[in-house]
Structures are given as structure tokens and as C-alpha cells.
Design an enzyme around this catalytic site. Structure first.
Site, mmCIF file in Angstrom:
data_model
loop_
_atom_site.group_PDB
_atom_site.id
_atom_site.type_symbol
_atom_site.label_atom_id
_atom_site.label_comp_id
_atom_site.label_asym_id
_atom_site.label_seq_id
_atom_site.Cartn_x
_atom_site.Cartn_y
_atom_site.Cartn_z
ATOM 1 N N GLY A 71 0.824 -1.215 0.000
ATOM 2 C CA GLY A 71 0.000 0.000 0.000
ATOM 3 C C GLY A 71 0.848 1.250 0.000
ATOM 4 N N TYR A 93 -1.649 9.119 6.417
ATOM 5 C CA TYR A 93 -2.321 7.812 6.327
ATOM 6 C C TYR A 93 -1.427 6.705 5.745
ATOM 7 C CZ TYR A 93 -4.101 8.805 1.455
ATOM 8 O OH TYR A 93 -4.248 9.073 0.139
ATOM 9 N N GLU A 94 -1.880 5.489 5.942
ATOM 10 C CA GLU A 94 -1.115 4.279 5.607
ATOM 11 C C GLU A 94 0.296 4.337 6.192
ATOM 12 O OE1 GLU A 94 -1.571 2.227 1.948
ATOM 13 O OE2 GLU A 94 -3.572 3.040 1.610
ATOM 14 N N GLY A 95 0.357 4.798 7.428
ATOM 15 C CA GLY A 95 1.633 4.919 8.150
ATOM 16 C C GLY A 95 2.164 6.329 8.038
ATOM 17 N N GLN A 123 7.131 5.471 9.140
ATOM 18 C CA GLN A 123 8.049 5.021 8.070
ATOM 19 C C GLN A 123 9.498 5.097 8.566
ATOM 20 O OE1 GLN A 123 6.334 3.693 5.767
ATOM 21 N NE2 GLN A 123 4.460 4.750 6.355
#
Lengths: 379, 248
Positions: free
Chosen positions: A242, A362-364, A369
Site C-alpha cells: 500500500g 495515512y497508511e503509516g 516510516q
């Protein structure tokens, strides 16, 4: 080393560009203002095959590689990230998860309609108290023998109301902590599911973001993805892919703002000449260009590693963190170059700046990260 | 019924035009190539006819060009053409292109041969008519609609002050303009995948000598400054047109 794209990759890039520049551009500002879901555009995305472009043709997908996906995501995100996030979630999180870890029966039943775009999927991981710390799942999936009983609330769910298929991450064995988590395929129309009103967001306002609550929702045993307790690993593996999607989205937001800035700087005059002739502006454009090129290379490297079957988790984390952060820098500078015009909606760059912010979250988040990257380099 | 669509491979319409070799040749360095927009509309109409009527057996696309045209032909296959032919020759002028095409077509069996009214690079508007003449076929130009009705082909063409509707027996050469189709197709992933397996044949040219030799190109003069006049002060405009522009 070969930096040349194949004829097919270029064709996909051009197809995405044509779709974005001919169709999405026509109502992107209006949809953003009204928080209006891009219904007709999503149908066209399905017809063009972008919603399941990464899925094998055996399951009605486009059978394209991840490099092509990066190119397509960049082009669509140059114009409208509310649309590209729908494409990214469906491809990278939902379809990928089922294709990689689902049984043959699950692929036949759930993956095919998602890959063809007949149905849309959503990935339900975040909770009111579990965002970056995804292992602290409070949503419960009690094992009742023939079925699981699902209770809890999920937050910030892209495609939350429009999706027909949910992948829900929930805790089955709390004593085992993250090793007790499972992932389930859930029919959106199951009894006991309620969807809260659309979130009134800062950016990507045309995408469909909701909280979803599960109250005694029965989920058949055969809907569990993978072995018992595989859910956390499933979520993390899926998010690795993702991140390539969201990194490419951030890249597209940055390059969309950059292209508009170059054009504006060549047309707008101040002090008797085009502002591009002033070194203050020319150097800004130069800095933007270098950052975008770096972000593109990181995205393509992560995609290439995935296509080669090599580990790509750290590469996708680097691509996502860097692309999201430079998208924020580049769009902020784009507004600055446009001056007052950059602060009004019709010049697009203020919207791109609002969209860029979400890619850092979003998505980390960018911080998550950095955790992924630093843990790997220090191990 | 078989349709042939003749395709020119042209620089993207936003290309910055530059020349080389002492302004005798177009500089194609870094150029993005596309299907000539008028040819793309012809192809779109052919695809619509195939989908809507069930009377079309196959659609072939034909190009005279070097390897750089392959991507354009592959796109034509991805949007739905069944077969692509490239005659491997640099397109020197309209006559050599039409002659190369005619050599191929005369040995094949096409009912409708379509070309765009012009190409967006040299804008000669010559290939379609030349091709009809070389093949000894009837041709109709400026076609803005093409329909199959029973066993006849019904065409509409734009004429001074109105439209003309006519029917024509096949085979014929149809030279189409805007209006023949509304929106060119965007290739879908499935189409791109299927295009991998469709034939793209490369034929040897007969090497027809061109009739035209391009001796030099030059860019149009840069646009001058735009001057805005107050609508209440028409005298200033007239004065400038008279004294400055000297056109009154």
C-alpha cells in the site's frame, strides 16, 4: 541498469494521463468543495481496468506490473487524489491481500468482482485508539465455533460507505497480543454494520471516509484470511505494498503542483519579465524538480523490487516517507510561486497542498516510516 | 465487412517544434508520438461501428513509418483494432506515403478505407485523395458522420452553409473530419493485455520516390505583445491600427 520504460508501461502512463486530464479535471474543484463522491469517474476507472490493474488476469485483473501502477497513480494524482486513493486502496490493500493470502475459494468469490471493479473494497485497520500502533486492536472477533462474532469500531475508512467488501482486522486472542489478531472478509451488507456520516476532511474531500461500527456481526469461519493469528502479519505485509501506492500518490501531487508552477512562472510577469526569469523563482523550481526526481526514483525502485519478488518493505517505507514529505514541501512552494492566485481554488495548487498533508499521515505516518527504516538499518 | 484505418504517427500536439540540419529536418529528439488526432477519430468510429452493428469482421490499421510508429500502432490495437501493418519506410511526402499504402491495399480486401482529413504535423490534406486515385476507388472528403444502413454506407459531409448526405457503394476511401466520432478511446488494461497477442506486421516498402523535397522550415514569428484597450476609448484603438499597425 535500464531506466527506460517499456512500450506497455508508457501506454498505461498515457492512458492514466488522458483519463485524468480529459475527465477528472472537469469537476475536481467542484467535487472537492462539495465533498462529492466521484461516482461516474470510479465507474470509468473500473471500465479502464485501473481498479484491479495489479491483479492477475486469472482473477479478472489487469495483470500489470507495479512499475506501471506507479506511473498510473502518479498521473491520476497529478489531478485528483480523491480518485487515486480509491484506486490505491482497492488495488494495493484489498485485492493484493486477497490475492496473496486468500484461498482459491476466497479469490473466486471475493477477488474477482473487486479486480474487475464491479465491487469496491475497503481495508479496516485503524481504530479510534489504534492508528500508528496497529497492534493495539480493540475490535474483537470472538470465535463462536461456526462463526466469528465481530464487535468494535474502525476509523478513517476510505471507501467506508461505498465499499461492498471489507477486510476487517480484529483481535481474536487478546492474550496473544498481536499474534492473536485475524483478518476477515466481511460483506458490507451484513447485519450489525453501521456507517457513520462522511468525515469533513481538509483534503481529498471527494473520497469517501467514514467510521464503521460492528455490533454482533456474524462472520463465517471461511471468511478468515490465512491461519488463525495471521491478521497482524497480513496487515503489515499488505501495508508494505500500500505504501508504494500512497508514495506514488504523493509523487503525483508534487509533480502536478510542479507542472502548474512551471507553466505559471513562464506566463506571470513581475518587474518587467516572466517570474521564471527571477532567480528566486527559478531556484525554487530547480529544488522542486530534484526532489520530485528523487521521489520518483524511490517509488520506482520499490515497485521494481516488488515486481522482481525481492523484499521491498524498507524500500516502500523510504519511498512513502520521502515522497509524502517532499509533496508537502513542493506544494507549499507551488502556492508561494502562484502568490495570491495560489491561495484561491481555481488554480488547483492550494488543493494539492491540502491533499499532500494526508500522504504524511495515512497508511503509516512519516514517523512510522522512519521507525521501519531505522529499525531495519540498526538491526 | 473489413475496415482499414490509415494512421499517421505524429508528434504530440503540445510538442515544442524545433528543426535540425540547417532547418531542413524536424528535430524529433524527446518527442512524444501520438496517433494523428483525425485518424484517431476515424479509428474510434470504426470501433463504434464494429460494436454497434455486428457487421464489421475486422479493423486493420496501416502506417507508413519507422520503428518509432510501433507504440502508436500498439495503442491502436489496445483500443480495439484487430491487426496492425507498418510499412517500414520514413514518410517522405504525401505521394510516397499514399503509394506505399496503395501497394499494400491493392492486394487486400477492404470495404471501407478511412483516413483523417489531414495530419497534425504537415497538414497537407493530401494522402486520402491520392490514395483513392492510386487505387482507382471513389472517395468522399470532409465526412462528419458515417453509418451502415442495410447494405449501404450513409455519409454526411460538411459543405459551405450546410451538410450533404449521400450513400456510397463499397469499397471507397472515406476522408474524415471532426464530428465523425466524439471522444477518442483510452486503452483499458484488458485491451493493453490483449494487444500483446495481436499481430503487428512489418512490411518492406516499394520505395516510391517522393514528389516533394523540403528545402527549409521556419517557425512562425513569435506572437507580439497583447495590448488591451478601454472599451470607452475606441479612438485609441483606431489610432494605433492606423499609425502603429498601419492596416487602416
Amino acid at each position: 541498469m535500464n531506466f527506460e520504460f517499456t512500450e506497455e508501461q508508457k501506454m498505461i502512463q498515457q492512458a492514466a494521463r488522458d483519463f485524468a486530464q480529459r475527465e477528472l479535471i472537469t469537476d475536481v474543484i467542484e467535487r472537492d468543495e462539495k465533498s462529492e463522491y466521484p461516482t461516474s469517474h470510479v465507474k470509468k476507472l473500473a471500465v479502464l481496468g485501473f481498479l484491479g490493474m495489479l491483479v492477475s488476469s486469472d482473477y479478472d485483473g489487469g495483470g500489470m506490473d507495479t512499475v506501471s501502477y506507479v506511473l498510473a497513480m502518479e498521473e491520476i494524482s497529478k489531478v485528483d487524489s480523491s480518485v487515486s486513493v480509491i484506486m490505491s486502496v482497492n488495488n494495493s490493500l484489498v485485492c493484493f491481500g486477497i490475492e496473496a493470502y486468500g484461498t482459491e475459494e476466497q479469490k473466486e468469490k471475493w477477488l474477482k468482482p473487486l479486480a474487475s471493479g464491479e465491487k469496491i473494497g475497503a481495508f479496516l485497520l485503524s481504530e479510534p485508539d489504534a492508528g500508528s500502533d496497529a497492534s493495539s486492536q480493540k475490535t474483537k472477533a470472538e470465535d463462536k465455533g461456526d462463526y466469528y462474532l465481530l464487535n468494535g469500531t474502525k476509523n478513517w475508512i476510505t471507501n467506508g460507505n461505498t465499499a461492498s467488501t471489507y477486510i476487517v482486522i480484529a483481535q481474536t486472542h487478546p492474550e496473544k497480543k498481536h499474534k492473536g489478531i485475524n483478518a476477515f472478509l466481511v460483506d458490507r451488507n451484513s447485519e450489525g454494520i453501521s456507517v457513520a456520516p462522511h468525515e469533513n476532511k481538509m483534503g481529498m474531500r471527494s473520497s469517501d471516509t467514514h467510521s464503521v461500527t460492528f455490533t454482533d456481526v456474524k462472520v463465517p469461519k471461511e471468511n478468515r484470511l490465512g491461519e488463525d493469528g495471521f491478521g497482524f502479519k497480513f496487515a503489515m505485509k499488505t501495508l508494505d505494498g500500500g505504501r508504494i501506492g500512497i508514495a506514488s500518490q504523493a509523487l503525483g501531487i508534487a509533480s502536478g503542483a510542479f507542472e502548474r508552477s512551471v507553466q505559471y512562472a513562464k506566463e506571470r510577469k513581475a518587474f518587467g519579465t516572466e517570474i521564471a526569469n527571477h532567480q528566486a523563482i527559478a531556484f525554487k523550481l530547480s529544488d522542486m524538480k530534484v526532489k520530485i526526481e528523487n521521489a520518483r526514483n524511490l517509488c520506482l525502485k520499490a515497485a521494481w523490487l516488488k515486481d522482481q519478488g525481492q523484499p521491498y518493505a524498507v524500500a516502500s517505507a523510504m519511498a512513502k516517507q520521502y515522497a509524502a514529505d517532499i509533496a508537502m514541501d513542493v506544494t507549499t512552494e507551488a502556492v508561494q510561486i502562484h502568490g495570491g492566485y495560489g491561495y484561491v481554488k481555481e488554480y488547483h495548487v492550494e488543493r494539492l497542498m491540502r491533499e499532500a498533508k494526508l500522504t504524511q499521515i495515512y497508511e503509516g505516518t512519516s514517523e512510522v516510516q522512519k521507525m521501519v527504516i531505522s529499525r531495519d538499518l540498526l538491526k | 465487412m473489413n475496415i482499414l484505418v490509415c494512421i499517421s504517427n505524429v508528434p504530440d500536439t503540445t510538442t515544442k517544434i524545433r528543426f535540425k540540419d540547417n532547418n531542413t529536418r524536424f528535430n524529433d529528439e524527446g518527442v512524444q508520438w501520438i496517433i494523428n488526432p483525425w485518424d484517431e477519430l476515424a479509428l474510434t468510429r470504426a470501433l463504434e461501428l464494429k460494436e454497434q452493428t455486428g457487421k464489421i469482421d475486422s479493423i486493420t490499421v496501416l502506417n507508413v513509418g519507422e520503428k518509432v510508429s510501433d507504440a502508436t500502432l500498439r495503442k491502436a490495437l489496445a483500443v480495439g483494432a484487430d491487426k496492425a501493418i507498418r510499412i517500414d519506410a520514413f514518410p517522405k511526402d504525401a505521394f510516397s506515403v499514399a503509394s506505399e499504402m496503395a501497394e499494400y491495399i491493392k492486394n487486400e480486401s477492404f470495404d471501407i478505407i478511412l483516413t483523417g482529413i489531414e495530419s497534425s504535423d504537415y497538414n497537407n490534406s493530401a494522402v486520402g485523395s491520392m490514395l483513392a486515385e492510386l487505387l482507382g476507388l471513389p472517395s468522399v472528403s470532409s465526412i462528419s458522420s458515417l453509418n451502415l444502413e442495410d447494405d449501404t454506407v450513409k455519409l454526411t459531409r460538411e459543405i459551405e452553409g450546410g451538410q450533404e448526405t449521400l450513400t456510397i457503394p463499397t469499397p471507397f476511401v472515406g476522408i474524415v473530419q471532426k464530428g465523425i466520432a466524439i471522444e477518442p478511446r483510452i486503452p483499458a488494461m484488458r485491451g493493453i493485455m490483449m494487444a500483446r497477442k495481436k499481430p503487428l506486421e512489418v512490411k518492406n516498402p516499394v520505395n516510391t520516390e517522393p514528389l516533394v523535397e523540403y528545402t527549409s522550415f521556419e517557425l512562425p514569428p513569435e506572437k507580439g505583445e497583447c495590448k488591451i484597450y478601454d472599451p470607452e476609448n475606441v479612438e485609441a484603438l483606431i489610432d494605433d491600427l492606423d499609425k502603429e499597425a498601419k492596416i487602416l
